[in-house]
Scaffold this motif. Sequence first.
Motif, PDB file in Angstrom:
ATOM      1  N   HIS A  29      29.865  22.320  80.050  1.00  0.00           N
ATOM      2  CA  HIS A  29      30.329  23.332  80.995  1.00  0.00           C
ATOM      3  C   HIS A  29      31.476  22.826  81.865  1.00  0.00           C
ATOM      4  N   ARG A  30      31.288  22.708  83.192  1.00  0.00           N
ATOM      5  CA  ARG A  30      32.402  22.332  84.067  1.00  0.00           C
ATOM      6  C   ARG A  30      32.598  20.826  84.156  1.00  0.00           C
ATOM      7  N   ASN A  31      31.756  20.045  83.442  1.00  0.00           N
ATOM      8  CA  ASN A  31      31.737  18.600  83.673  1.00  0.00           C
ATOM      9  C   ASN A  31      32.043  17.757  82.440  1.00  0.00           C
ATOM     10  N   VAL A  51      39.577  27.141  93.608  1.00  0.00           N
ATOM     11  CA  VAL A  51      40.962  26.790  93.285  1.00  0.00           C
ATOM     12  C   VAL A  51      41.133  25.314  93.626  1.00  0.00           C
ATOM     13  N   TYR A  52      41.831  24.616  92.739  1.00  0.00           N
ATOM     14  CA  TYR A  52      42.065  23.193  93.001  1.00  0.00           C
ATOM     15  C   TYR A  52      43.458  22.805  92.542  1.00  0.00           C
ATOM     16  N   LEU A  53      44.005  21.801  93.246  1.00  0.00           N
ATOM     17  CA  LEU A  53      45.330  21.276  92.919  1.00  0.00           C
ATOM     18  C   LEU A  53      45.169  19.780  92.675  1.00  0.00           C
ATOM     19  N   LEU A  70      38.251  27.108  76.852  1.00  0.00           N
ATOM     20  CA  LEU A  70      36.878  27.607  76.891  1.00  0.00           C
ATOM     21  C   LEU A  70      35.927  26.464  77.229  1.00  0.00           C
ATOM     22  N   ARG A  71      35.277  26.565  78.387  1.00  0.00           N
ATOM     23  CA  ARG A  71      34.231  25.594  78.724  1.00  0.00           C
ATOM     24  C   ARG A  71      32.992  25.928  77.888  1.00  0.00           C
ATOM     25  N   PRO A  72      32.268  24.907  77.456  1.00  0.00           N
ATOM     26  CA  PRO A  72      31.008  25.200  76.760  1.00  0.00           C
ATOM     27  C   PRO A  72      29.884  25.397  77.772  1.00  0.00           C
ATOM     28  N   GLY A  78      44.057  24.876  88.991  1.00  0.00           N
ATOM     29  CA  GLY A  78      43.024  25.575  88.233  1.00  0.00           C
ATOM     30  C   GLY A  78      42.015  26.169  89.175  1.00  0.00           C
ATOM     31  N   ALA A  79      41.066  26.812  88.685  1.00  0.00           N
ATOM     32  CA  ALA A  79      40.974  27.407  87.380  1.00  0.00           C
ATOM     33  C   ALA A  79      40.187  28.703  87.547  1.00  0.00           C
ATOM     34  N   THR A  80      40.476  29.654  86.691  1.00  0.00           N
ATOM     35  CA  THR A  80      39.655  30.866  86.687  1.00  0.00           C
ATOM     36  C   THR A  80      38.331  30.567  86.002  1.00  0.00           C
ATOM     37  N   THR A 132      32.084  17.029  95.057  1.00  0.00           N
ATOM     38  CA  THR A 132      32.642  18.296  95.561  1.00  0.00           C
ATOM     39  C   THR A 132      32.224  19.495  94.715  1.00  0.00           C
ATOM     40  N   GLU A 133      31.752  19.270  93.467  1.00  0.00           N
ATOM     41  CA  GLU A 133      31.260  20.405  92.674  1.00  0.00           C
ATOM     42  C   GLU A 133      29.731  20.437  92.623  1.00  0.00           C
ATOM     43  N   LEU A 134      29.092  19.871  93.640  1.00  0.00           N
ATOM     44  CA  LEU A 134      27.626  19.924  93.725  1.00  0.00           C
ATOM     45  C   LEU A 134      27.171  21.361  93.995  1.00  0.00           C
ATOM     46  N   GLY A 192      40.837  17.633  84.781  1.00  0.00           N
ATOM     47  CA  GLY A 192      40.396  16.241  84.781  1.00  0.00           C
ATOM     48  C   GLY A 192      39.827  15.747  86.094  1.00  0.00           C
ATOM     49  N   MET A 193      39.348  16.677  86.943  1.00  0.00           N
ATOM     50  CA  MET A 193      38.692  16.226  88.176  1.00  0.00           C
ATOM     51  C   MET A 193      37.368  15.553  87.823  1.00  0.00           C
ATOM     52  N   LEU A 194      37.072  14.472  88.538  1.00  0.00           N
ATOM     53  CA  LEU A 194      35.784  13.794  88.368  1.00  0.00           C
ATOM     54  C   LEU A 194      35.006  14.109  89.645  1.00  0.00           C
TER      55      LEU A 194
HETATM   56  N1  GLY Z   1      35.385  21.339  86.706  1.00  0.00           N
HETATM   57  C1  GLY Z   1      36.439  22.242  86.872  1.00  0.00           C
HETATM   58  C2  GLY Z   1      36.377  23.457  86.083  1.00  0.00           C
HETATM   59  O1  GLY Z   1      35.559  23.581  85.178  1.00  0.00           O
HETATM   60  O2  GLY Z   1      37.150  24.356  86.347  1.00  0.00           O
END
Ligand code: GLY
Length: 391
Positions: free
Chosen positions: A344-346, A262-264, A318-320, A275-277, A56-58, A50-52
Amino acid sequence: MHATDRPYDVLVVGGGIIGLVTAWRSAQRGLRTAVADPAPGGGAAQVAAGMLAAVTELHYGEETLLGLNLASARRYPDFTAELEEASGQDTGFRACGTLAVALDADDRAHLRELHALQQRCGLDAQWLSGRECRRLEPMLAPGVRGGLRVDGDHQTDPRRLAAALLTACRRAGVAFHPSRADRVEMSGDTVTGAELAGGTRLAAGQTVLAAGSHSGRIAGLPPAVLPPVRPVKGQVLRLRVPAAYAPFLSRTVRAVVRGGHVYLVPRENGELVVGATTEELGWDTTVTAGGVYELLRDAHELVPGITELPLAETSAGLRPGSPDNAPLLGPTALPGLHLATGHHRNGVLLTPVTGDVMAEVLTSGSLPEQARPFSPQRFPTSPSSDQEQSA
Ligand code: GLY
């Protein structure tokens, strides 16, 4: 057999957070809306941290996606307030900010590059020394070499978000059909609804495929129109911070360790999500010893004290994934068929803007300006593109 004589205005295939927000916003606009899903409120949101994390994910080359991510991040406070009012449920939104740190010289160089990119994009991120990082977060490892303080990257709790969206949908009059949609129904070139497992057929003026990583697997569509989404596995841990240890972390802490993220993510209720692999393994959702080891090893390097915490849960989702890591939003080449997938990751971050964009296009027929770069028709797989190529 048709379950209803009167077609729905909108049938949403998939009841994860993207399908639910599409249904909720559509129903609010007066559209007669249904969702088909055997377990609405499930899907990747049950695993996601649930990170927004728009800033930081640019990533290089994803500046267009950044615009949509920021637009959605800006909506989060008002979206949360409206959803909590509509559902009567808390969604766990926490305006806590993020600290991205470096553990060695390579990580530091990577983070400096990210900072330069953020500055070029006009984003708010402040470089801190290792000592300044530890002053903010005393549980960080003594070896932290520096970091980026990003006060605008917040978090929400995706499980609570999904539950609140489900309630809000029900209260707004969305109909739920608790079955998997197996097949898209067509009349000529036009999509007219879907057939559910068990044979029930639901007719709809507009059908939205919002089935996450499964969106490319539905039967009945010409192969050229199937969305190019694929499953990208993520394993996640949930730890508990006992009251005696609180506050353990006051904001999201993240790093790139040995090339992996890796994030906490610390929740106000004491949950700490690690997470996350990122694994390209098809439909496999096994939690592996290797995945758990990798996460604990990397998280322990960042915050050694985590090994004292109870491990409450391990999970994999599973991310799409999409070819350019950006979502597919809006009309396809087939009349009557829209997509809301490929986030995907967002997915959690993009939930508010996706709901607004989809309700707008379903109501007016026009994709809002900010969503046009994310049209499904940008990929050279639609029948019209095929025809152009063969012409
Ligand atoms: N946005 C974080 C992840 O997909 O792992």
